[in-house]
Write a protein that holds these residues in place. Structure first.
Motif, PDB file in Angstrom:
ATOM      1  N   SER A 187      11.823   1.247  -6.254  1.00 29.25           N
ATOM      2  CA  SER A 187      12.183  -0.171  -6.309  1.00 29.25           C
ATOM      3  C   SER A 187      11.647  -0.770  -7.600  1.00 29.25           C
ATOM      4  O   SER A 187      10.926  -0.114  -8.351  1.00 29.25           O
ATOM      5  CB  SER A 187      11.623  -0.922  -5.093  1.00 29.25           C
ATOM      6  OG  SER A 187      10.212  -0.780  -5.027  1.00 29.25           O
ATOM      7  N   LYS A 188      12.007  -2.017  -7.845  1.00 27.19           N
ATOM      8  CA  LYS A 188      11.564  -2.711  -9.054  1.00 27.19           C
ATOM      9  C   LYS A 188      11.043  -4.092  -8.690  1.00 27.19           C
ATOM     10  O   LYS A 188      11.497  -4.712  -7.737  1.00 27.19           O
ATOM     11  CB  LYS A 188      12.716  -2.860 -10.054  1.00 27.19           C
ATOM     12  CG  LYS A 188      13.225  -1.563 -10.648  1.00 27.19           C
ATOM     13  CD  LYS A 188      14.380  -1.850 -11.615  1.00 27.19           C
ATOM     14  CE  LYS A 188      14.949  -0.562 -12.187  1.00 27.19           C
ATOM     15  NZ  LYS A 188      16.086  -0.846 -13.113  1.00 27.19           N
ATOM     16  N   LEU A 189      10.092  -4.554  -9.488  1.00 25.29           N
ATOM     17  CA  LEU A 189       9.613  -5.921  -9.387  1.00 25.29           C
ATOM     18  C   LEU A 189       9.696  -6.547 -10.765  1.00 25.29           C
ATOM     19  O   LEU A 189       9.510  -5.867 -11.778  1.00 25.29           O
ATOM     20  CB  LEU A 189       8.142  -5.958  -8.938  1.00 25.29           C
ATOM     21  CG  LEU A 189       7.798  -5.893  -7.455  1.00 25.29           C
ATOM     22  CD1 LEU A 189       6.284  -5.965  -7.289  1.00 25.29           C
ATOM     23  CD2 LEU A 189       8.450  -7.040  -6.697  1.00 25.29           C
ATOM     24  N   ASN A 190       9.942  -7.850 -10.814  1.00 23.58           N
ATOM     25  CA  ASN A 190       9.888  -8.551 -12.084  1.00 23.58           C
ATOM     26  C   ASN A 190       8.707  -9.523 -12.032  1.00 23.58           C
ATOM     27  O   ASN A 190       8.540 -10.249 -11.048  1.00 23.58           O
ATOM     28  CB  ASN A 190      11.192  -9.316 -12.350  1.00 23.58           C
ATOM     29  CG  ASN A 190      11.168  -9.996 -13.709  1.00 23.58           C
ATOM     30  OD1 ASN A 190      10.901 -11.176 -13.805  1.00 23.58           O
ATOM     31  ND2 ASN A 190      11.433  -9.237 -14.757  1.00 23.58           N
ATOM     32  N   ALA A 191       7.877  -9.488 -13.068  1.00 26.30           N
ATOM     33  CA  ALA A 191       6.671 -10.315 -13.075  1.00 26.30           C
ATOM     34  C   ALA A 191       6.481 -10.978 -14.430  1.00 26.30           C
ATOM     35  O   ALA A 191       6.717 -10.365 -15.471  1.00 26.30           O
ATOM     36  CB  ALA A 191       5.450  -9.466 -12.740  1.00 26.30           C
ATOM     37  N   LYS A 192       6.035 -12.244 -14.390  1.00 27.62           N
ATOM     38  CA  LYS A 192       5.729 -12.936 -15.645  1.00 27.62           C
ATOM     39  C   LYS A 192       4.370 -12.517 -16.195  1.00 27.62           C
ATOM     40  O   LYS A 192       4.094 -12.686 -17.383  1.00 27.62           O
ATOM     41  CB  LYS A 192       5.770 -14.450 -15.424  1.00 27.62           C
ATOM     42  CG  LYS A 192       7.173 -14.980 -15.141  1.00 27.62           C
ATOM     43  CD  LYS A 192       7.153 -16.486 -14.940  1.00 27.62           C
ATOM     44  CE  LYS A 192       8.567 -17.010 -14.685  1.00 27.62           C
ATOM     45  NZ  LYS A 192       8.572 -18.475 -14.427  1.00 27.62           N
ATOM     46  N   PHE A 213       0.847  -1.194   0.000  1.00 29.95           N
ATOM     47  CA  PHE A 213       0.000   0.000   0.000  1.00 29.95           C
ATOM     48  C   PHE A 213       0.883   1.244   0.000  1.00 29.95           C
ATOM     49  O   PHE A 213       2.030   1.218   0.452  1.00 29.95           O
ATOM     50  CB  PHE A 213      -0.929  -0.007   1.215  1.00 29.95           C
ATOM     51  CG  PHE A 213      -2.000  -1.058   1.129  1.00 29.95           C
ATOM     52  CD1 PHE A 213      -3.125  -0.851   0.341  1.00 29.95           C
ATOM     53  CD2 PHE A 213      -1.880  -2.263   1.806  1.00 29.95           C
ATOM     54  CE1 PHE A 213      -4.112  -1.816   0.234  1.00 29.95           C
ATOM     55  CE2 PHE A 213      -2.858  -3.239   1.713  1.00 29.95           C
ATOM     56  CZ  PHE A 213      -3.980  -3.020   0.924  1.00 29.95           C
ATOM     57  N   GLY A 214       0.334   2.333  -0.514  1.00 29.86           N
ATOM     58  CA  GLY A 214       1.097   3.574  -0.590  1.00 29.86           C
ATOM     59  C   GLY A 214       2.237   3.489  -1.590  1.00 29.86           C
ATOM     60  O   GLY A 214       3.201   4.251  -1.497  1.00 29.86           O
ATOM     61  N   HIS A 215       2.132   2.603  -2.546  1.00 32.59           N
ATOM     62  CA  HIS A 215       3.158   2.432  -3.588  1.00 32.59           C
ATOM     63  C   HIS A 215       2.524   2.686  -4.961  1.00 32.59           C
ATOM     64  O   HIS A 215       1.445   2.176  -5.245  1.00 32.59           O
ATOM     65  CB  HIS A 215       3.752   1.025  -3.551  1.00 32.59           C
ATOM     66  CG  HIS A 215       4.701   0.798  -2.407  1.00 32.59           C
ATOM     67  ND1 HIS A 215       4.265   0.748  -1.100  1.00 32.59           N
ATOM     68  CD2 HIS A 215       6.050   0.621  -2.376  1.00 32.59           C
ATOM     69  CE1 HIS A 215       5.318   0.534  -0.301  1.00 32.59           C
ATOM     70  NE2 HIS A 215       6.406   0.451  -1.048  1.00 32.59           N
ATOM     71  N   GLU A 216       3.211   3.429  -5.765  1.00 34.41           N
ATOM     72  CA  GLU A 216       2.694   3.826  -7.081  1.00 34.41           C
ATOM     73  C   GLU A 216       3.547   3.216  -8.191  1.00 34.41           C
ATOM     74  O   GLU A 216       4.781   3.272  -8.134  1.00 34.41           O
ATOM     75  CB  GLU A 216       2.720   5.352  -7.195  1.00 34.41           C
ATOM     76  CG  GLU A 216       2.047   5.892  -8.434  1.00 34.41           C
ATOM     77  CD  GLU A 216       1.902   7.406  -8.349  1.00 34.41           C
ATOM     78  OE1 GLU A 216       0.838   7.912  -8.736  1.00 34.41           O
ATOM     79  OE2 GLU A 216       2.838   8.081  -7.886  1.00 34.41           O
ATOM     80  N   VAL A 217       2.888   2.623  -9.183  1.00 36.27           N
ATOM     81  CA  VAL A 217       3.607   2.114 -10.352  1.00 36.27           C
ATOM     82  C   VAL A 217       3.965   3.302 -11.250  1.00 36.27           C
ATOM     83  O   VAL A 217       3.088   4.041 -11.694  1.00 36.27           O
ATOM     84  CB  VAL A 217       2.750   1.101 -11.131  1.00 36.27           C
ATOM     85  CG1 VAL A 217       3.450   0.687 -12.421  1.00 36.27           C
ATOM     86  CG2 VAL A 217       2.466  -0.122 -10.267  1.00 36.27           C
ATOM     87  N   ARG A 218       5.254   3.468 -11.484  1.00 39.68           N
ATOM     88  CA  ARG A 218       5.723   4.605 -12.282  1.00 39.68           C
ATOM     89  C   ARG A 218       5.967   4.233 -13.743  1.00 39.68           C
ATOM     90  O   ARG A 218       5.881   5.065 -14.627  1.00 39.68           O
ATOM     91  CB  ARG A 218       7.018   5.170 -11.686  1.00 39.68           C
ATOM     92  CG  ARG A 218       6.905   5.581 -10.234  1.00 39.68           C
ATOM     93  CD  ARG A 218       5.978   6.751 -10.033  1.00 39.68           C
ATOM     94  NE  ARG A 218       6.551   7.984 -10.601  1.00 39.68           N
ATOM     95  CZ  ARG A 218       5.931   9.148 -10.637  1.00 39.68           C
ATOM     96  NH1 ARG A 218       4.695   9.246 -10.173  1.00 39.68           N
ATOM     97  NH2 ARG A 218       6.521  10.208 -11.146  1.00 39.68           N
ATOM     98  N   ILE A 272       8.441   0.973  -9.205  1.00 38.81           N
ATOM     99  CA  ILE A 272       7.521   1.364  -8.136  1.00 38.81           C
ATOM    100  C   ILE A 272       8.141   2.472  -7.286  1.00 38.81           C
ATOM    101  O   ILE A 272       9.360   2.490  -7.067  1.00 38.81           O
ATOM    102  CB  ILE A 272       7.213   0.158  -7.228  1.00 38.81           C
ATOM    103  CG1 ILE A 272       6.726  -1.035  -8.060  1.00 38.81           C
ATOM    104  CG2 ILE A 272       6.174   0.497  -6.170  1.00 38.81           C
ATOM    105  CD1 ILE A 272       6.766  -2.337  -7.300  1.00 38.81           C
ATOM    106  N   ARG A 273       7.307   3.361  -6.809  1.00 42.88           N
ATOM    107  CA  ARG A 273       7.771   4.419  -5.900  1.00 42.88           C
ATOM    108  C   ARG A 273       6.918   4.397  -4.640  1.00 42.88           C
ATOM    109  O   ARG A 273       5.687   4.384  -4.705  1.00 42.88           O
ATOM    110  CB  ARG A 273       7.669   5.785  -6.576  1.00 42.88           C
ATOM    111  CG  ARG A 273       8.075   6.954  -5.684  1.00 42.88           C
ATOM    112  CD  ARG A 273       7.974   8.262  -6.460  1.00 42.88           C
ATOM    113  NE  ARG A 273       8.170   9.422  -5.593  1.00 42.88           N
ATOM    114  CZ  ARG A 273       7.201  10.038  -4.914  1.00 42.88           C
ATOM    115  NH1 ARG A 273       5.948   9.589  -4.991  1.00 42.88           N
ATOM    116  NH2 ARG A 273       7.463  11.081  -4.157  1.00 42.88           N
TER     117      ARG A 273
END
Length: 479
Positions: free
Chosen positions: A215-220, A187-192, A206-207
């Motif tokens: 930060s970054k996430l990797n997703a399939k 929560f409180g995280h925005e996809v940039r 993500i910010r």
């Protein structure tokens, strides 16, 4: 939509890593919040625009049947979720409330009579009643009868099977189930930004809105269920399927009252015809709402306008969404939708007394002092490319790229109660190699999956009775 998809995937693929990214500090605080929508468990029982009259005088119920079939799928999933501990507090999100269509004048009464006859021939709508007796009208809708001059005839189509839905509570319970089952919620995280990698996966930037940390996430697989903000995110992804699409934001207002006497005198969701020149979504309705255990009345909608794509969005949302590939679509829609523009301008000029005056068509004795205006959610209507032009749509569009690695939902759905069939469609389109193996579990959740219940009255009766019992809906709502 996102909460529903997360719960479905968690059920069929419990070993998967799932992360929910939410820009606000709490769940379901935008479009799903109970005060940001009308809470109608849409099953096409009362919406007159779903049953248009044809030139030959017949009533076309095709869309009503389609929407109701979708609702039946969702209703079965809710019952399954209650039986299996995924939804733990039914009354906080689902309450039985009759759905009613309301008209006045001889011509429209004749239409309503023919509408009821057309609907009642279908098993899904068999219980729909036609009421034109003033005494019966007054017995069922005391608030609407008070002070009414019945010299102008009025009539109702009455469906006892309707519901009021708190989509905020529903979403929170589904997300809670996901988190308890291993889903990570940020929560409180925005996809940039979103960018596709060579291996077909996605890097999601993500910010943290509180600390500014990136930060970054990797997703399939990525699902973009961000309400009005879905269009800008899909544009950032660069998928060709989103090219040419635009969005037109439309805000909303309602007036509401918590006066217990008024709420007790009106226990139904009553829909009328939209004003002349207004879009279908503007059909006026006077609704019973049950929020936090308290009964309210809500009337509207009244349109508002802002360039924001979310209620808690930015004034730059609309201009930033205009791209070289969608400019012609958006301009062409702007040039051809002057009636919508005129409607919006007229709505923006309304005062609070004007809104209560509009309510008096439904409740003649309404007093200004009992009602207050609230801001509803923000909707972004889809502008679909059509050659060099654009077409403004008032429904829902699911976009997915060719390899099924990303999908997103645009537009305003006919009630989030159609979320389950929409998300099952996403699962089938994006995971074709797994969907067949998921079917046994999905059919446990939705016993009628793949069947048109309107063509299978015995199966319909079976799943309807099961859902009515498990969801604790009134016995007199069973057919």
């Amino acid at each position: 939509m996102s909460a529903t998809l997360g719960a479905l995937l968690r059920r069929v693929q419990p070993d998967w890593s799932i992360t929910l990214i939410e820009r606000l500090d709490g769940a379901a605080a935008e479009s799903s919040d109970p005060w940001n929508n009308a809470g109608t468990g849409h099953s096409a029982l009362c919406e007159l625009n779903y049953t248009p009259e044809q030139p030959d005088g017949s009533i076309d119920i095709t869309k009503a049947v389609t929407v109701n079939e979708q609702f039946q799928v969702t209703r079965q999933f809710w019952a399954y979720a209650v039986e299996n501990g995924m939804l733990t507090d039914v009354r906080s999100f689902l309450n039985p409330v009759p759905h009613v269509s309301f008209v006045h004048g001889a011509e429209r009464i004749d239409f309503l009579r023919r509408r009821q006859q057309a609907l009642a021939a279908n098993p899904l709508f068999a219980a729909t009643e036609f009421i034109d007796d003033p005494d019966e009208f007054a017995r069922r809708l005391p608030l609407m009868a008070a002070g009414r001059d019945f010299s102008e005839p009025v009539a109702l189509n009455w469906s006892a099977d309707g519901t009021d839905v708190d989509f905020g509570s529903l979403s929170k319970q589904l997300i809670g189930y996901g988190v308890q089952s291993g889903t990570t919620a940020l929560f409180g995280h925005e996809v940039r930004n979103l960018s596709k990698q060579r291996d077909g996966s996605w890097t999601v930037k993500i910010r943290n809105r509180r600390t500014g940390q990136k930060s970054k996430l990797n997703a399939k697989f990525v699902f973009v269920g961000a309400g009005g903000d879905a269009l800008p995110l899909l544009q950032k992804s660069g998928i060709k399927e989103a090219k040419g699409f635009g969005g037109f934001p439309v805000g909303g207002k309602f007036i509401r009252t918590g006066n217990p006497e008024l709420a007790a005198a009106h226990q139904a969701k009553v829909y009328g015809f939209p004003p002349l020149g207004a879009p279908p979504m503007s059909a006026p309705h006077l609704d019973t709402r049950v929020i936090g255990g308290k009964s309210w009345l809500l009337f509207g909608p009244f349109a508002g306008w802002t360039p924001k794509f979310l209620k808690q969005g930015h004034f730059t949302d609309l201009p930033k969404s205009v791209k070289p590939n969608n400019m012609s679509s958006m301009v062409s829609v702007g040039l051809t939708q002057m009636s919508l523009v005129n409607y919006l301008v007229g709505q923006l000029l309304l005062s609070e007394p004007d809104r209560v005056q509009a309510l008096r068509e439904f409740a003649p004795t309404a007093r200004d002092a009992d009602w207050e205006t609230i801001e509803a959610g923000q909707r972004v209507q889809v502008i679909r490319p059509n050659g060099a032009k654009g077409v403004l749509e008032f429904g829902t569009t699911v976009l997915a790229d060719a390899d099924g690695s990303i999908a997103g939902l645009l537009g305003a759905s006919p009630g989030a109660s159609t979320a389950v069939p929409a998300m099952l469609d996403v699962m089938e389109r994006c995971f074709p190699d797994r969907y067949q193996s998921w079917l046994p579990t999905l059919k446990e959740m939705v016993p009628s999956l793949g069947t048109q219940l309107s063509n299978e009255p015995a199966l319909f009766e079976e799943v309807w009775s099961w859902g009515t019992k498990v969801l604790g809906l009134k016995a007199d709502t069973a057919r």
